[in-house]
Design a protein around this motif. Structure first.
Motif, PDB file in Angstrom:
ATOM      1  N   THR A  91      27.175  51.809  48.446  1.00 55.46           N
ATOM      2  CA  THR A  91      25.807  51.609  48.906  1.00 55.46           C
ATOM      3  C   THR A  91      24.843  52.090  47.831  1.00 55.46           C
ATOM      4  O   THR A  91      24.942  53.236  47.384  1.00 55.46           O
ATOM      5  CB  THR A  91      25.545  52.402  50.200  1.00 55.46           C
ATOM      6  N   PRO A  92      23.917  51.261  47.367  1.00 58.63           N
ATOM      7  CA  PRO A  92      22.941  51.726  46.367  1.00 58.63           C
ATOM      8  C   PRO A  92      21.987  52.734  46.981  1.00 58.63           C
ATOM      9  O   PRO A  92      21.678  52.675  48.178  1.00 58.63           O
ATOM     10  CB  PRO A  92      22.216  50.437  45.969  1.00 58.63           C
ATOM     11  N   GLY A  93      21.539  53.648  46.173  1.00 52.50           N
ATOM     12  CA  GLY A  93      20.611  54.663  46.661  1.00 52.50           C
ATOM     13  C   GLY A  93      20.704  55.922  45.837  1.00 52.50           C
ATOM     14  O   GLY A  93      21.619  56.085  45.014  1.00 52.50           O
ATOM     15  N   LYS A  94      19.765  56.828  46.047  1.00 48.73           N
ATOM     16  CA  LYS A  94      19.665  58.029  45.225  1.00 48.73           C
ATOM     17  C   LYS A  94      20.167  59.271  45.962  1.00 48.73           C
ATOM     18  O   LYS A  94      20.322  59.281  47.177  1.00 48.73           O
ATOM     19  CB  LYS A  94      18.221  58.221  44.757  1.00 48.73           C
TER      20      LYS A  94
ATOM     21  N   ARG B 227      23.716  57.435  52.078  1.00 54.18           N
ATOM     22  CA  ARG B 227      24.922  57.454  52.904  1.00 54.18           C
ATOM     23  C   ARG B 227      25.556  56.072  52.937  1.00 54.18           C
ATOM     24  O   ARG B 227      24.882  55.059  52.757  1.00 54.18           O
ATOM     25  CB  ARG B 227      24.605  57.912  54.322  1.00 54.18           C
ATOM     26  N   ASP B 228      26.844  56.060  53.210  1.00 53.73           N
ATOM     27  CA  ASP B 228      27.601  54.815  53.254  1.00 53.73           C
ATOM     28  C   ASP B 228      28.020  54.427  54.666  1.00 53.73           C
ATOM     29  O   ASP B 228      28.732  53.436  54.841  1.00 53.73           O
ATOM     30  CB  ASP B 228      28.843  54.937  52.364  1.00 53.73           C
ATOM     31  N   VAL B 229      27.605  55.197  55.664  1.00 54.22           N
ATOM     32  CA  VAL B 229      27.850  54.868  57.070  1.00 54.22           C
ATOM     33  C   VAL B 229      26.546  55.080  57.832  1.00 54.22           C
ATOM     34  O   VAL B 229      25.724  55.911  57.459  1.00 54.22           O
ATOM     35  CB  VAL B 229      28.969  55.736  57.690  1.00 54.22           C
ATOM     36  N   ASP B 230      26.368  54.318  58.902  1.00 57.30           N
ATOM     37  CA  ASP B 230      25.133  54.402  59.678  1.00 57.30           C
ATOM     38  C   ASP B 230      25.111  55.590  60.634  1.00 57.30           C
ATOM     39  O   ASP B 230      24.047  56.130  60.933  1.00 57.30           O
ATOM     40  CB  ASP B 230      24.933  53.109  60.480  1.00 57.30           C
ATOM     41  N   ASN B 231      26.262  55.980  61.133  1.00 58.93           N
ATOM     42  CA  ASN B 231      26.327  57.084  62.093  1.00 58.93           C
ATOM     43  C   ASN B 231      25.947  58.393  61.396  1.00 58.93           C
ATOM     44  O   ASN B 231      26.629  58.826  60.460  1.00 58.93           O
ATOM     45  CB  ASN B 231      27.749  57.177  62.655  1.00 58.93           C
ATOM     46  N   PRO B 232      24.871  59.069  61.817  1.00 57.28           N
ATOM     47  CA  PRO B 232      24.415  60.279  61.129  1.00 57.28           C
ATOM     48  C   PRO B 232      25.378  61.457  61.250  1.00 57.28           C
ATOM     49  O   PRO B 232      25.238  62.442  60.521  1.00 57.28           O
ATOM     50  CB  PRO B 232      23.073  60.604  61.801  1.00 57.28           C
ATOM     51  N   SER B 233      26.350  61.379  62.142  1.00 52.11           N
ATOM     52  CA  SER B 233      27.307  62.471  62.303  1.00 52.11           C
ATOM     53  C   SER B 233      28.457  62.402  61.311  1.00 52.11           C
ATOM     54  O   SER B 233      29.123  63.410  61.064  1.00 52.11           O
ATOM     55  CB  SER B 233      27.897  62.457  63.725  1.00 52.11           C
ATOM     56  N   LEU B 234      28.704  61.220  60.752  1.00 52.95           N
ATOM     57  CA  LEU B 234      29.929  61.006  59.983  1.00 52.95           C
ATOM     58  C   LEU B 234      29.718  61.082  58.482  1.00 52.95           C
ATOM     59  O   LEU B 234      28.652  60.733  57.960  1.00 52.95           O
ATOM     60  CB  LEU B 234      30.533  59.644  60.337  1.00 52.95           C
ATOM     61  N   VAL B 235      30.770  61.526  57.783  1.00 53.14           N
ATOM     62  CA  VAL B 235      30.770  61.586  56.326  1.00 53.14           C
ATOM     63  C   VAL B 235      31.891  60.699  55.797  1.00 53.14           C
ATOM     64  O   VAL B 235      33.041  60.820  56.225  1.00 53.14           O
ATOM     65  CB  VAL B 235      30.961  63.028  55.812  1.00 53.14           C
TER      66      VAL B 235
END
Length: 352
Positions: A45-48, A115-123
Protein backbone atom coordinates in the motif's frame (compact mmCIF):
# COMPACT_ATOMS: atom_id res chain seq x y z
CA UNK A 1 22.12 9.44 36.34
CA UNK A 2 18.71 10.06 37.87
CA UNK A 3 15.77 12.29 36.99
CA UNK A 4 12.66 12.98 39.12
CA UNK A 5 9.88 10.47 38.50
CA UNK A 6 6.22 11.30 38.04
CA UNK A 7 4.17 10.80 41.19
CA UNK A 8 1.96 7.76 40.55
CA UNK A 9 -0.67 9.02 42.99
CA UNK A 10 -1.07 12.14 40.82
CA UNK A 11 -0.22 10.56 37.48
CA UNK A 12 -3.07 11.86 35.31
CA UNK A 13 -2.70 15.34 36.74
CA UNK A 14 1.06 15.48 36.19
CA UNK A 15 0.78 14.10 32.66
CA UNK A 16 -2.01 16.48 31.63
CA UNK A 17 -0.82 19.62 33.39
CA UNK A 18 2.96 19.32 33.20
CA UNK A 19 4.32 16.67 30.87
CA UNK A 20 2.09 16.91 27.80
CA UNK A 21 2.03 20.74 27.62
CA UNK A 22 5.83 20.82 27.84
CA UNK A 23 6.22 18.14 25.17
CA UNK A 24 3.86 20.05 22.88
CA UNK A 25 6.17 23.07 22.96
CA UNK A 26 9.19 21.16 21.67
CA UNK A 27 7.39 18.65 19.42
CA UNK A 28 7.65 18.34 15.64
CA UNK A 29 5.53 15.93 13.62
CA UNK A 30 6.53 14.51 10.25
CA UNK A 31 6.11 11.79 7.63
CA UNK A 32 8.80 9.79 5.84
CA UNK A 33 8.72 7.87 2.57
CA UNK A 34 9.30 4.13 3.14
CA UNK A 35 12.81 2.87 2.56
CA UNK A 36 13.95 1.39 -0.72
CA UNK A 37 16.28 -1.55 -0.25
CA UNK A 38 17.83 -4.23 -2.45
CA UNK A 39 15.57 -7.27 -2.68
CA UNK A 40 12.62 -5.43 -1.08
CA UNK A 41 9.54 -5.13 -3.27
CA UNK A 42 7.42 -2.01 -3.41
CA UNK A 43 5.06 -1.74 -0.41
CA UNK A 44 1.65 -3.35 -0.76
CA UNK A 45 0.00 0.00 0.00
CA UNK A 46 1.53 3.39 -0.93
CA UNK A 47 1.80 5.89 1.86
CA UNK A 48 4.14 7.51 4.35
CA UNK A 49 5.46 6.61 7.79
CA UNK A 50 4.72 8.86 10.74
CA UNK A 51 7.08 10.14 13.42
CA UNK A 52 7.29 12.73 16.17
CA UNK A 53 10.47 14.39 17.43
CA UNK A 54 11.26 16.46 20.51
CA UNK A 55 14.02 19.07 20.49
CA UNK A 56 16.20 19.19 23.61
CA UNK A 57 17.15 22.86 23.11
CA UNK A 58 13.50 23.95 22.95
CA UNK A 59 12.77 21.81 26.00
CA UNK A 60 15.60 23.40 27.99
CA UNK A 61 14.15 26.83 27.26
CA UNK A 62 11.14 25.80 29.37
CA UNK A 63 13.29 25.61 32.54
CA UNK A 64 11.56 22.48 33.81
CA UNK A 65 12.58 21.29 37.28
CA UNK A 66 15.14 18.50 37.01
CA UNK A 67 16.31 19.30 33.48
CA UNK A 68 20.04 18.87 32.95
CA UNK A 69 20.37 21.75 30.46
CA UNK A 70 23.23 19.78 28.88
CA UNK A 71 22.75 18.46 25.36
CA UNK A 72 23.87 14.83 25.10
CA UNK A 73 22.66 13.80 21.64
CA UNK A 74 19.52 12.04 20.45
CA UNK A 75 17.58 8.87 21.23
CA UNK A 76 15.53 7.05 18.60
CA UNK A 77 12.60 5.09 20.05
CA UNK A 78 11.45 1.90 18.30
CA UNK A 79 8.12 0.88 19.84
CA UNK A 80 6.61 -2.55 20.36
CA UNK A 81 3.87 -4.51 18.61
CA UNK A 82 0.50 -2.67 18.49
CA UNK A 83 2.06 0.37 20.21
CA UNK A 84 2.22 4.02 19.13
CA UNK A 85 4.28 7.14 19.72
CA UNK A 86 2.04 8.75 22.35
CA UNK A 87 2.47 5.74 24.64
CA UNK A 88 6.08 6.79 25.17
CA UNK A 89 5.33 10.32 26.38
CA UNK A 90 6.58 9.63 29.89
CA UNK A 91 9.83 8.06 28.65
CA UNK A 92 10.30 10.97 26.24
CA UNK A 93 9.89 13.34 29.19
CA UNK A 94 12.64 11.59 31.15
CA UNK A 95 15.01 11.51 28.17
CA UNK A 96 14.47 15.24 27.59
CA UNK A 97 15.16 15.96 31.26
CA UNK A 98 18.43 14.07 30.84
CA UNK A 99 19.47 16.24 27.89
CA UNK A 100 18.54 14.15 24.84
CA UNK A 101 16.44 15.06 21.85
CA UNK A 102 14.02 12.21 21.13
CA UNK A 103 12.72 10.82 17.83
CA UNK A 104 9.81 8.36 18.00
CA UNK A 105 9.13 6.36 14.83
CA UNK A 106 5.78 4.68 14.24
CA UNK A 107 6.38 1.40 12.41
CA UNK A 108 4.35 0.54 9.35
CA UNK A 109 0.84 -0.55 10.32
CA UNK A 110 0.95 1.34 13.63
CA UNK A 111 -0.23 4.74 14.84
CA UNK A 112 -0.52 7.27 12.03
CA UNK A 113 1.79 5.40 9.66
CA UNK A 114 0.39 3.83 6.50
CA UNK A 115 -1.47 0.54 6.96
CA UNK A 116 -2.10 -2.42 4.70
CA UNK A 117 -5.38 -3.57 6.30
CA UNK A 118 -8.58 -1.63 6.93
CA UNK A 119 -9.34 -3.06 10.37
CA UNK A 120 -7.75 -0.63 12.89
CA UNK A 121 -7.16 -3.46 15.38
CA UNK A 122 -5.00 -5.60 13.10
CA UNK A 123 -1.33 -5.47 12.15
CA UNK A 124 -0.08 -6.93 8.85
CA UNK A 125 3.33 -6.79 7.19
CA UNK A 126 4.42 -8.52 4.01
CA UNK A 127 8.16 -8.72 4.76
CA UNK A 128 9.95 -8.17 8.08
CA UNK A 129 12.93 -6.66 6.25
CA UNK A 130 10.70 -3.65 5.58
CA UNK A 131 10.57 -2.86 9.31
CA UNK A 132 14.37 -2.97 9.54
CA UNK A 133 14.99 -0.88 6.41
CA UNK A 134 12.47 1.79 7.47
CA UNK A 135 13.91 2.15 10.98
CA UNK A 136 17.46 2.35 9.60
CA UNK A 137 16.44 5.06 7.15
CA UNK A 138 14.68 7.04 9.87
CA UNK A 139 17.69 6.88 12.20
CA UNK A 140 20.14 7.71 9.42
CA UNK A 141 18.22 10.82 8.41
CA UNK A 142 15.91 12.28 11.06
CA UNK A 143 17.75 10.73 14.00
CA UNK A 144 21.14 12.04 12.91
CA UNK A 145 19.68 15.47 12.25
CA UNK A 146 18.47 15.70 15.86
CA UNK A 147 21.72 14.24 17.22
CA UNK A 148 23.55 17.13 15.55
CA UNK A 149 26.95 15.46 15.64
CA UNK A 150 26.51 14.12 19.17
CA UNK A 151 25.80 10.45 20.05
CA UNK A 152 22.81 8.78 18.40
CA UNK A 153 21.34 6.12 20.69
CA UNK A 154 18.55 3.57 20.31
CA UNK A 155 15.85 2.66 22.83
CA UNK A 156 13.51 -0.10 21.75
CA UNK A 157 10.90 -2.38 23.25
CA UNK A 158 9.55 -5.82 22.33
CA UNK A 159 8.88 -6.03 18.56
CA UNK A 160 10.81 -2.77 18.25
CA UNK A 161 13.72 -4.56 19.92
CA UNK A 162 13.67 -7.35 17.35
CA UNK A 163 13.62 -4.74 14.60
CA UNK A 164 16.37 -2.83 16.40
CA UNK A 165 18.51 -5.98 16.58
CA UNK A 166 18.10 -6.35 12.82
CA UNK A 167 19.32 -2.78 12.32
CA UNK A 168 22.30 -3.31 14.65
CA UNK A 169 23.28 -6.40 12.65
CA UNK A 170 22.99 -4.77 9.23
CA UNK A 171 24.14 -1.24 10.15
CA UNK A 172 26.81 -1.85 12.81
CA UNK A 173 27.95 1.78 13.10
CA UNK A 174 24.61 3.59 12.85
CA UNK A 175 23.99 3.87 16.61
CA UNK A 176 26.45 4.68 19.37
CA UNK A 177 24.58 2.65 22.02
CA UNK A 178 21.41 0.60 22.15
CA UNK A 179 18.98 -0.38 24.90
CA UNK A 180 16.85 -3.40 24.05
CA UNK A 181 14.00 -3.55 26.56
CA UNK A 182 12.41 -7.01 26.62
CA UNK A 183 13.22 -7.38 22.91
CA UNK A 184 11.32 -9.79 20.71
CA UNK A 185 14.34 -11.92 19.90
CA UNK A 186 11.73 -14.66 19.88
CA UNK A 187 7.99 -14.19 20.51
CA UNK A 188 5.98 -16.36 22.87
CA UNK A 189 3.53 -18.26 20.65
CA UNK A 190 0.70 -19.42 22.92
CA UNK A 191 2.57 -22.41 24.28
CA UNK A 192 3.56 -23.73 20.85
CA UNK A 193 7.26 -23.99 19.99
CA UNK A 194 8.24 -21.29 17.51
CA UNK A 195 8.96 -23.79 14.74
CA UNK A 196 5.46 -25.26 14.97
CA UNK A 197 3.78 -21.85 15.14
CA UNK A 198 5.75 -20.89 12.03
CA UNK A 199 4.62 -24.00 10.20
CA UNK A 200 0.98 -23.31 11.08
CA UNK A 201 1.30 -19.68 9.97
CA UNK A 202 2.83 -20.79 6.66
CA UNK A 203 -0.08 -23.12 5.94
CA UNK A 204 -2.75 -20.58 6.88
CA UNK A 205 -1.14 -17.82 4.82
CA UNK A 206 -0.87 -20.16 1.84
CA UNK A 207 -4.63 -20.79 1.92
CA UNK A 208 -5.54 -17.11 1.91
CA UNK A 209 -5.67 -16.25 5.62
CA UNK A 210 -2.69 -13.87 5.55
CA UNK A 211 -4.81 -10.95 6.80
CA UNK A 212 -6.91 -13.01 9.23
CA UNK A 213 -6.61 -12.35 12.97
CA UNK A 214 -4.50 -14.95 14.79
CA UNK A 215 -6.67 -17.46 16.59
CA UNK A 216 -7.08 -16.64 20.28
CA UNK A 217 -6.49 -12.90 19.85
CA UNK A 218 -9.19 -10.24 19.83
CA UNK A 219 -9.92 -6.81 18.45
CA UNK A 220 -9.59 -3.71 20.61
CA UNK A 221 -12.24 -3.03 23.25
CA UNK A 222 -12.26 -0.10 25.73
CA UNK A 223 -12.70 -2.38 28.75
CA UNK A 224 -9.63 -2.87 30.94
CA UNK A 225 -9.04 -5.66 33.44
CA UNK A 226 -6.14 -4.90 35.78
CA UNK A 227 -5.96 -8.62 36.55
CA UNK A 228 -4.18 -8.87 33.20
CA UNK A 229 -1.43 -6.59 34.55
CA UNK A 230 -0.58 -7.97 38.01
CA UNK A 231 1.87 -5.74 39.81
CA UNK A 232 1.99 -3.01 37.16
CA UNK A 233 1.34 0.64 37.94
CA UNK A 234 -2.42 0.97 37.61
CA UNK A 235 -2.09 4.69 36.88
CA UNK A 236 0.24 4.03 33.94
CA UNK A 237 -1.75 1.12 32.50
CA UNK A 238 -5.01 3.07 32.67
CA UNK A 239 -3.36 6.10 31.04
CA UNK A 240 -2.06 3.92 28.18
CA UNK A 241 -5.55 2.49 27.69
CA UNK A 242 -7.13 5.94 27.63
CA UNK A 243 -4.80 6.98 24.80
CA UNK A 244 -6.17 4.08 22.75
CA UNK A 245 -9.78 4.92 23.62
CA UNK A 246 -9.31 8.56 22.63
CA UNK A 247 -7.71 7.91 19.23
CA UNK A 248 -8.70 5.14 16.77
CA UNK A 249 -5.23 5.41 15.17
CA UNK A 250 -3.88 3.97 18.42
CA UNK A 251 -6.15 0.94 18.63
CA UNK A 252 -3.91 -1.65 16.98
CA UNK A 253 -4.37 -4.73 19.13
CA UNK A 254 -3.87 -8.07 17.38
CA UNK A 255 -1.68 -9.95 14.92
CA UNK A 256 -2.57 -11.33 11.53
CA UNK A 257 -1.12 -14.65 10.41
CA UNK A 258 1.26 -12.91 8.01
CA UNK A 259 2.57 -10.70 10.79
CA UNK A 260 3.17 -13.83 12.88
CA UNK A 261 4.95 -15.55 10.01
CA UNK A 262 7.19 -12.55 9.41
CA UNK A 263 7.90 -12.10 13.15
CA UNK A 264 9.12 -15.70 13.35
CA UNK A 265 11.22 -15.30 10.21
CA UNK A 266 12.80 -12.19 11.69
CA UNK A 267 13.42 -14.07 14.94
CA UNK A 268 15.31 -16.85 13.16
CA UNK A 269 17.38 -14.38 11.17
CA UNK A 270 18.49 -12.16 14.03
CA UNK A 271 19.51 -15.15 16.17
CA UNK A 272 21.97 -16.52 13.62
CA UNK A 273 25.49 -16.46 15.12
CA UNK A 274 26.93 -14.84 11.99
CA UNK A 275 24.37 -12.02 12.21
CA UNK A 276 25.00 -11.51 15.93
CA UNK A 277 28.70 -11.35 15.20
CA UNK A 278 28.19 -8.29 13.00
CA UNK A 279 27.03 -6.14 15.93
CA UNK A 280 29.48 -3.45 17.04
CA UNK A 281 27.13 -1.21 19.04
CA UNK A 282 27.29 -1.63 22.84
CA UNK A 283 24.00 -3.13 24.02
CA UNK A 284 22.15 -3.09 27.33
CA UNK A 285 19.39 -5.72 27.21
CA UNK A 286 16.67 -5.71 29.87
CA UNK A 287 14.85 -8.96 30.56
CA UNK A 288 11.58 -9.20 32.51
CA UNK A 289 11.31 -12.17 34.83
CA UNK A 290 7.51 -12.29 34.46
CA UNK A 291 7.38 -11.83 30.69
CA UNK A 292 4.61 -13.71 28.87
CA UNK A 293 4.98 -12.03 25.46
CA UNK A 294 8.58 -12.79 24.51
CA UNK A 295 10.88 -15.66 25.46
CA UNK A 296 13.78 -15.14 27.86
CA UNK A 297 16.16 -17.90 26.76
CA UNK A 298 16.59 -16.61 23.19
CA UNK A 299 17.55 -13.25 24.72
CA UNK A 300 20.23 -15.03 26.76
CA UNK A 301 21.55 -16.77 23.65
CA UNK A 302 21.53 -13.52 21.69
CA UNK A 303 23.70 -11.80 24.31
CA UNK A 304 26.08 -14.77 24.41
CA UNK A 305 26.41 -14.81 20.62
CA UNK A 306 27.07 -11.07 20.44
CA UNK A 307 29.78 -11.31 23.09
CA UNK A 308 31.28 -14.50 21.64
CA UNK A 309 32.42 -12.60 18.55
CA UNK A 310 33.89 -9.63 20.40
CA UNK A 311 30.72 -7.62 20.89
CA UNK A 312 29.73 -5.68 23.99
CA UNK A 313 26.33 -6.77 25.33
CA UNK A 314 25.11 -6.91 28.92
CA UNK A 315 21.88 -8.43 30.19
CA UNK A 316 20.03 -6.98 33.17
CA UNK A 317 17.22 -9.17 34.51
CA UNK A 318 14.36 -7.43 36.30
CA UNK A 319 12.94 -10.47 38.04
CA UNK A 320 9.72 -8.97 39.38
CA UNK A 321 8.70 -7.06 36.24
CA UNK A 322 6.11 -7.68 33.56
CA UNK A 323 6.93 -7.29 29.86
CA UNK A 324 6.54 -3.50 29.85
CA UNK A 325 9.08 -2.46 32.46
CA UNK A 326 8.18 1.19 31.82
CA UNK A 327 4.61 0.39 33.00
CA UNK A 328 5.74 -0.81 36.42
CA UNK A 329 5.58 1.16 39.72
CA UNK A 330 8.27 3.73 40.46
CA UNK A 331 10.12 1.31 42.73
CA UNK A 332 10.94 -0.73 39.60
CA UNK A 333 10.85 2.02 36.99
CA UNK A 334 13.35 4.19 38.91
CA UNK A 335 16.32 1.76 38.90
CA UNK A 336 15.48 0.73 35.32
CA UNK A 337 15.56 4.31 34.08
CA UNK A 338 18.71 5.11 36.08
CA UNK A 339 20.54 2.19 34.44
CA UNK A 340 19.44 3.34 30.98
CA UNK A 341 20.60 6.92 31.51
CA UNK A 342 23.88 5.81 33.09
CA UNK A 343 24.52 3.50 30.15
CA UNK A 344 23.81 6.16 27.55
CA UNK A 345 25.89 8.73 29.41
CA UNK A 346 28.91 6.61 30.33
CA UNK A 347 32.02 5.69 28.39
CA UNK A 348 32.31 2.25 29.93
CA UNK A 349 29.78 -0.54 30.46
CA UNK A 350 31.42 -1.12 33.85
CA UNK A 351 29.92 2.16 35.10
CA UNK A 352 26.53 0.46 35.47
Amino acid sequence: MQVPLIDESRYDEEMSRKVLPALAQCRTEGWMEPAEADGLAAPATPGKLHYVCYDAAKFDDLDEVGASATFRGAIVISHGFTEFAAKYSEMVWYFLLAGYSVCVFEHRGHGYSVRDVDNPSLVWIDDWHRYVADLAKFADTIGKEYADGMPLNLFCHSMGGGIGAGVLETRPTLFDKAVLSCPMIAPATAGLPNWLAGAVANVLCSVGLSRHIVFGQSEFTPELDMADHPGASEARVRWFQQQRIDDPHQQTYAATFEWLRQALRMSRAIQKPAACGEIETPILLFQAGRDVWVLNEPQNRFVREVNADGGDARLVRVSDSLHEIFSMPNVILGPYLAKILTFFGSDEMAAL
